[in-house]
Design a protein around this motif. Structure first.
Motif, PDB file in Angstrom:
ATOM      1  N   ILE A   1       3.351  -9.933  -2.393  1.00 19.48           N
ATOM      2  CA  ILE A   1       2.871  -8.624  -1.921  1.00 19.48           C
ATOM      3  C   ILE A   1       1.723  -8.128  -2.781  1.00 19.48           C
ATOM      4  CG2 ILE A   1       3.519  -6.183  -1.738  1.00 19.48           C
ATOM      5  CD1 ILE A   1       6.288  -7.195  -0.727  1.00 19.48           C
ATOM      6  N   VAL A   2       1.839  -8.230  -4.104  1.00 21.98           N
ATOM      7  CA  VAL A   2       0.745  -7.716  -4.944  1.00 21.98           C
ATOM      8  C   VAL A   2      -0.497  -8.594  -4.820  1.00 21.98           C
ATOM      9  CG1 VAL A   2       2.344  -6.551  -6.511  1.00 21.98           C
ATOM     10  CG2 VAL A   2       1.518  -8.839  -7.107  1.00 21.98           C
ATOM     11  N   LEU A   3      -0.328  -9.887  -4.565  1.00 17.73           N
ATOM     12  CA  LEU A   3      -1.490 -10.730  -4.291  1.00 17.73           C
ATOM     13  C   LEU A   3      -2.195 -10.281  -3.014  1.00 17.73           C
ATOM     14  CD1 LEU A   3      -0.123 -14.271  -5.198  1.00 17.73           C
ATOM     15  CD2 LEU A   3      -2.052 -13.117  -6.308  1.00 17.73           C
ATOM     16  N   GLU A   4      -1.415  -9.920  -1.998  1.00 16.15           N
ATOM     17  CA  GLU A   4      -2.028  -9.443  -0.759  1.00 16.15           C
ATOM     18  C   GLU A   4      -2.749  -8.118  -0.965  1.00 16.15           C
ATOM     19  OE1 GLU A   4      -2.724 -10.855   2.065  1.00 16.15           O
ATOM     20  OE2 GLU A   4      -1.770 -12.696   1.338  1.00 16.15           O
ATOM     21  N   LEU A   5      -2.241  -7.269  -1.842  1.00 10.64           N
ATOM     22  CA  LEU A   5      -2.983  -6.058  -2.192  1.00 10.64           C
ATOM     23  C   LEU A   5      -4.349  -6.414  -2.766  1.00 10.64           C
ATOM     24  CD1 LEU A   5      -0.327  -3.678  -3.813  1.00 10.64           C
ATOM     25  CD2 LEU A   5      -1.499  -3.379  -1.622  1.00 10.64           C
ATOM     26  N   GLY A   6      -4.375  -7.418  -3.648  1.00  7.84           N
ATOM     27  CA  GLY A   6      -5.640  -7.855  -4.204  1.00  7.84           C
ATOM     28  C   GLY A   6      -6.576  -8.389  -3.132  1.00  7.84           C
ATOM     29  N   ARG A   7      -6.037  -9.212  -2.237  1.00  8.06           N
ATOM     30  CA  ARG A   7      -6.877  -9.775  -1.166  1.00  8.06           C
ATOM     31  C   ARG A   7      -7.361  -8.695  -0.203  1.00  8.06           C
ATOM     32  NH1 ARG A   7      -2.451 -13.825  -1.202  1.00  8.06           N
ATOM     33  NH2 ARG A   7      -3.222 -15.652  -2.354  1.00  8.06           N
TER      34      ARG A   7
ATOM     35  N   HIS B   1       0.831  -1.212   0.000  1.00  8.19           N
ATOM     36  CA  HIS B   1       0.000   0.000   0.000  1.00  8.19           C
ATOM     37  C   HIS B   1       0.863   1.259   0.000  1.00  8.19           C
ATOM     38  CE1 HIS B   1      -4.130  -1.347   0.082  1.00  8.19           C
ATOM     39  NE2 HIS B   1      -3.838  -2.244   1.013  1.00  8.19           N
ATOM     40  N   ALA B   2       1.999   1.226   0.700  1.00  4.30           N
ATOM     41  CA  ALA B   2       2.880   2.399   0.688  1.00  4.30           C
ATOM     42  C   ALA B   2       3.358   2.700  -0.726  1.00  4.30           C
ATOM     43  CB  ALA B   2       4.068   2.164   1.623  1.00  4.30           C
ATOM     44  N   ALA B   3       3.736   1.651  -1.456  1.00  2.00           N
ATOM     45  CA  ALA B   3       4.160   1.839  -2.846  1.00  2.00           C
ATOM     46  C   ALA B   3       2.997   2.288  -3.719  1.00  2.00           C
ATOM     47  CB  ALA B   3       4.766   0.546  -3.381  1.00  2.00           C
ATOM     48  N   LEU B   4       1.832   1.680  -3.502  1.00  2.00           N
ATOM     49  CA  LEU B   4       0.660   2.056  -4.290  1.00  2.00           C
ATOM     50  C   LEU B   4       0.292   3.520  -4.051  1.00  2.00           C
ATOM     51  CD1 LEU B   4      -1.548   1.087  -6.226  1.00  2.00           C
ATOM     52  CD2 LEU B   4      -2.855   0.319  -4.233  1.00  2.00           C
ATOM     53  N   ASP B   5       0.434   3.985  -2.822  1.00  2.00           N
ATOM     54  CA  ASP B   5       0.145   5.392  -2.534  1.00  2.00           C
ATOM     55  C   ASP B   5       1.100   6.319  -3.285  1.00  2.00           C
ATOM     56  OD1 ASP B   5      -1.906   4.658  -0.850  1.00  2.00           O
ATOM     57  OD2 ASP B   5      -0.784   4.975   1.004  1.00  2.00           O
ATOM     58  N   VAL B   6       2.378   5.927  -3.368  1.00  3.08           N
ATOM     59  CA  VAL B   6       3.342   6.727  -4.131  1.00  3.08           C
ATOM     60  C   VAL B   6       2.933   6.778  -5.597  1.00  3.08           C
ATOM     61  CG1 VAL B   6       5.737   6.829  -4.943  1.00  3.08           C
ATOM     62  CG2 VAL B   6       5.251   6.311  -2.540  1.00  3.08           C
ATOM     63  N   LEU B   7       2.575   5.635  -6.145  1.00  2.00           N
ATOM     64  CA  LEU B   7       2.190   5.584  -7.559  1.00  2.00           C
ATOM     65  C   LEU B   7       0.928   6.411  -7.806  1.00  2.00           C
ATOM     66  CD1 LEU B   7       2.854   4.376 -10.323  1.00  2.00           C
ATOM     67  CD2 LEU B   7       1.480   2.380  -9.701  1.00  2.00           C
ATOM     68  N   CYS B   8      -0.056   6.298  -6.909  1.00  3.38           N
ATOM     69  CA  CYS B   8      -1.286   7.068  -7.074  1.00  3.38           C
ATOM     70  C   CYS B   8      -1.038   8.568  -6.913  1.00  3.38           C
ATOM     71  CB  CYS B   8      -2.333   6.609  -6.064  1.00  3.38           C
ATOM     72  SG  CYS B   8      -3.040   4.987  -6.394  1.00  3.38           S
ATOM     73  N   GLY B   9      -0.013   8.920  -6.131  1.00  2.00           N
ATOM     74  CA  GLY B   9       0.293  10.325  -5.921  1.00  2.00           C
ATOM     75  C   GLY B   9       1.040  10.983  -7.064  1.00  2.00           C
ATOM     76  N   GLU B  10       1.505  10.194  -8.024  1.00  2.00           N
ATOM     77  CA  GLU B  10       2.176  10.743  -9.205  1.00  2.00           C
ATOM     78  C   GLU B  10       1.119  11.370 -10.125  1.00  2.00           C
ATOM     79  OE1 GLU B  10       3.846  12.017 -12.402  1.00  2.00           O
ATOM     80  OE2 GLU B  10       5.092  11.412 -10.690  1.00  2.00           O
ATOM     81  N   PRO B  11       1.264  12.656 -10.474  1.00  2.00           N
ATOM     82  CA  PRO B  11       0.239  13.325 -11.294  1.00  2.00           C
ATOM     83  C   PRO B  11      -0.030  12.662 -12.641  1.00  2.00           C
ATOM     84  CG  PRO B  11       1.720  14.943 -10.305  1.00  2.00           C
ATOM     85  CD  PRO B  11       2.302  13.599 -10.021  1.00  2.00           C
ATOM     86  N   ARG B  12       0.948  11.945 -13.195  1.00  2.00           N
ATOM     87  CA  ARG B  12       0.743  11.294 -14.491  1.00  2.00           C
ATOM     88  C   ARG B  12      -0.107  10.017 -14.390  1.00  2.00           C
ATOM     89  NH1 ARG B  12       4.481  11.763 -18.467  1.00  2.00           N
ATOM     90  NH2 ARG B  12       2.846  10.791 -19.731  1.00  2.00           N
TER      91      ARG B  12
END
Length: 249
Positions: free
Chosen positions: A125-131, A97-108
């Motif tokens: 880790i990405v499977l756990e994001l899905g779950r 989620h920390a990485a996903l927040d960084v990616l979502c925070g990128e204006p592009r």
């Protein structure tokens, strides 16, 4: 010819300062985006190049960190860090989620068109994001078929693609069966590709002489390329990018 742009991003996760690699495509418009998770030794140039290749295909891509900037060359040191992490879904979700927040925070980044791919523990880790019901449009995992806590796979909202070598001694046939049973019971749109003759981490080219590898780990060039094209096709399907762009890489 205008090229992609890249930069290092630092962010907190798991009590560490993570050092990720962000790659941006040409242009200024919002684009679909992809998380890229590394295997056990940590983030290295292989995953950074994967993020760059995805940016060349038109995606915003973040290769995320799992060890606070470290890359392990000793497998026993790596296992001492990774084994308790794999046993703790909440810690893995925190890193993801920390990485996903960084990616979502990128204006592009188009926040409604994000997928996640991961290798080894990055795949777990990405499977756990899905779950955990993260807003992902696609998940791809190589050499990681971890099962989650009972019932939580029902929270996965997107197609899941999994790839594994037929001779992988680390991801056993029993693990494959448990994973696919979990996906099927949760009515997930899943697929599994078994690459004949391939070992664990078959996607990863040999690294430097300072790295000691675990038994059962080995590169398979043909299957590595096939797996990459399979992932590119999944991203094109889930993020609505023409499939033929991946054939150039």
């Amino acid at each position: 010819m205008t090229s992609i742009t890249t930069r290092t991003v630092e962010y907190p996760a798991d009590g560490l300062t993570m050092i990720g690699h962000l790659a941006l495509p040409v242009g200024v418009d919002r684009r679909p985006a992809v998380l890229v998770g590394p295997e056990g030794p940590g983030l290295n140039d292989f995953q950074r190049r994967r993020a760059d290749a995805l940016a060349e295909l038109g995606y915003v891509a973040l290769a995320f960190d799992i060890h606070g900037g470290r890359w392990f060359t000793d497998p026993q040191e790596m296992l001492a860090r990774v084994t308790p992490l794999l046993a703790d879904p909440d810690r893995m979700r925190g890193i993801g989620h920390a990485a996903l927040d960084v990616l979502c925070g990128e204006p592009r980044t188009d926040p409604d068109r994000i997928a996640a791919i991961g290798y080894g523990i990055g795949g777990a880790i990405v499977l756990e994001l899905g779950r955990d019901a993260a807003n992902l449009r696609g998940i791809a995992t190589i050499n990681a078929m971890t099962t989650g806590r009972p019932g939580e796979a029902a929270h996965i909202r997107c197609p899941v693609w999994a790839g594994v070598g037929s001779e992988d001694p680390i991801v056993s046939p029993a693990q494959r069966e448990a994973f696919t049973a979990e996906m099927q019971a949760a009515d997930v749109d899943w697929r599994l590709v078994v690459y004949g003759g391939a070992l664990h981490a078959f996607h990863h080219p040999p690294m430097g002489a300072d790295q000691t590898v675990l038994p059962g780990v080995g590169y398979h060039q043909r299957h590595a390329q096939r797996a990459w094209l399979d992932i590119v096709a999944l991203l094109a399907e889930c993020l609505h990018v023409p499939e033929d762009v991946g054939l150039r890489h």
